[in-house]
Design a protein around this motif. Structure first.
Motif, PDB file in Angstrom:
ATOM      1  N   THR A  34       0.851  -1.458  -0.160  1.00 22.59           N
ATOM      2  CA  THR A  34      -0.155  -0.151  -0.026  1.00 22.59           C
ATOM      3  C   THR A  34       0.746   1.285  -0.059  1.00 22.59           C
ATOM      4  N   LEU A  35       2.182   1.020   0.178  1.00 20.99           N
ATOM      5  CA  LEU A  35       3.069   2.313   0.181  1.00 20.99           C
ATOM      6  C   LEU A  35       3.135   3.256  -0.972  1.00 20.99           C
ATOM      7  N   PRO A  36       3.213   2.566  -2.163  1.00 20.92           N
ATOM      8  CA  PRO A  36       3.164   3.483  -3.429  1.00 20.92           C
ATOM      9  C   PRO A  36       1.970   4.253  -3.648  1.00 20.92           C
ATOM     10  N   LEU A  37       0.719   3.566  -3.399  1.00 18.92           N
ATOM     11  CA  LEU A  37      -0.577   4.282  -3.517  1.00 18.92           C
ATOM     12  C   LEU A  37      -0.618   5.550  -2.385  1.00 18.92           C
ATOM     13  N   THR A  38      -0.297   5.183  -1.265  1.00 17.42           N
ATOM     14  CA  THR A  38      -0.054   6.078  -0.237  1.00 17.42           C
ATOM     15  C   THR A  38       0.779   7.342  -0.697  1.00 17.42           C
ATOM     16  N   LEU A  39       2.180   7.224  -1.168  1.00 14.26           N
ATOM     17  CA  LEU A  39       2.855   8.045  -1.761  1.00 14.26           C
ATOM     18  C   LEU A  39       2.320   8.996  -2.584  1.00 14.26           C
TER      19      LEU A  39
END
Length: 333
Positions: free
Chosen positions: A208-213
């Protein structure tokens, strides 16, 4: 010497072009000068904050160490919980064993709170002493300024510098320095432990980190314009409020209460609108980032189940990974 109409028009257009070029160069020079002065003010601000903070560097180090110990204590219950699940899956039914482990979890939760409280208390005491020193230096600086400079500067501007801008460093030094540093430690250690169990699941917990960024990048896009607007409207509101309150007797004596209050109300409305407009523009990406970031089980739960069915991941390790991945971004306890 005679000139025809076309030549006269040509002379006029060249002169107008030259005037426009000079105006453009003047505007660019003023903008460059303003940017340089703003950078100089920011550099001076950070220089003095660093200068004062250097005196209390030892206290901030102690605060960071206490915060890190608190974070480590708050992580222990996760591992105890995973151990309890493993014991249940292996058939352990002794109530006293689970009672002891539950008590151990409670002790470390309390210790985490105590160390966090001590860290916050120390950082706040140090920061308030720092702010007091800065305000003392500002008062001494104000006494050395020329009288003309003091009279030309609005009282609201002076109040803004000595109160609001000085108070603004409290959040950074009292909260961000110890808490942000320590809170980076917990997800890092959890991720390393996940890598020790199964590196595939550790990478899936970051899905989920790329979408959060991306959401955060959308939120901070073109932030300079609304941020500058909030600064300008806040300064105007402070100046207007101080001048209005300080001169209320003179305002009433000359019957200017209505117009003066209208000016103050307009400044307050502009200040409120600057913040609400900025929040409305950033609320959607902010909400998405806060919703997507903790949803680590979206990838860990189904793909981990597939690994268990294939026999490449033990079931008790799968349960431990679910517990740790759930608390990787937001704490469960």
């Amino acid at each position: 010497m005679k000139y025809n109409q076309a030549e006269i028009n040509g002379f006029g257009s060249r002169e107008r072009t030259a005037v426009r070029a000079k105006k453009g160069e003047k505007c660019m020079a003023e903008a460059s000068k303003q940017n340089e002065s703003e950078k100089g003010r920011m550099a001076s601000f950070f220089y003095y904050v660093t200068k004062f903070a250097a005196v209390s560097k030892a206290s901030y180090r102690k605060s960071v160490v206490l915060a890190c110990i608190g974070v480590l204590c708050s992580m222990v219950p996760y591992f105890v919980m995973g151990t309890m699940v493993k014991q249940l899956l292996k058939g352990e039914r002794n109530y006293n064993v689970f009672l002891l482990e539950g008590g151990c979890m409670a002790v470390f939760i309390v210790l985490g709170i105590l160390f966090h409280t001590c860290s916050t208390n120390l950082s706040h005491k140090t920061t308030f002493a720092l702010i007091a020193g800065i305000r003392t230096e500002l008062c001494e600086k104000l006494a050395r300024l020329p009288l003309g400079t003091v009279r030309e500067t609005p009282s609201g501007a002076l109040k803004n510098i000595m109160v609001e801008r000085t108070d603004a460093i409290e959040t950074t030094l009292a909260h961000v320095v110890p808490e942000f540093t320590a809170n980076l430690l917990a997800p890092l250690l959890m991720f390393l432990y996940l890598c020790r169990i199964d590196w595939r699941m550790a990478l899936l917990s970051l899905a989920t980190l790329p979408l959060t960024l991306l959401c955060l990048m959308a939120m901070f896009r073109d932030y300079e314009r609304p941020f500058r607007r909030t600064q300008e409207t806040t300064k105007a509101l402070n100046d207007t409020a101080v001048e209005y309150i300080g001169g209320i007797e003179v305002i009433k004596a000359f019957g200017k209460a209505e117009s003066s209050y209208a000016r103050f109300a307009h400044a307050a409305e502009e200040n409120a609108n600057s913040f609400t407009d900025w929040m409305q523009a950033s609320i959607v990406p902010f909400s998405l980032s806060m919703t997507i970031a903790p949803a680590t089980l979206i990838a860990v739960l189904p793909i981990g189940a597939v690994f268990v069915m294939q026999g490449t991941l033990a079931f008790h390790d799968y349960v431990m990974i679910l517990i740790l991945a759930s608390g990787l971004i937001t704490p469960l306890i």
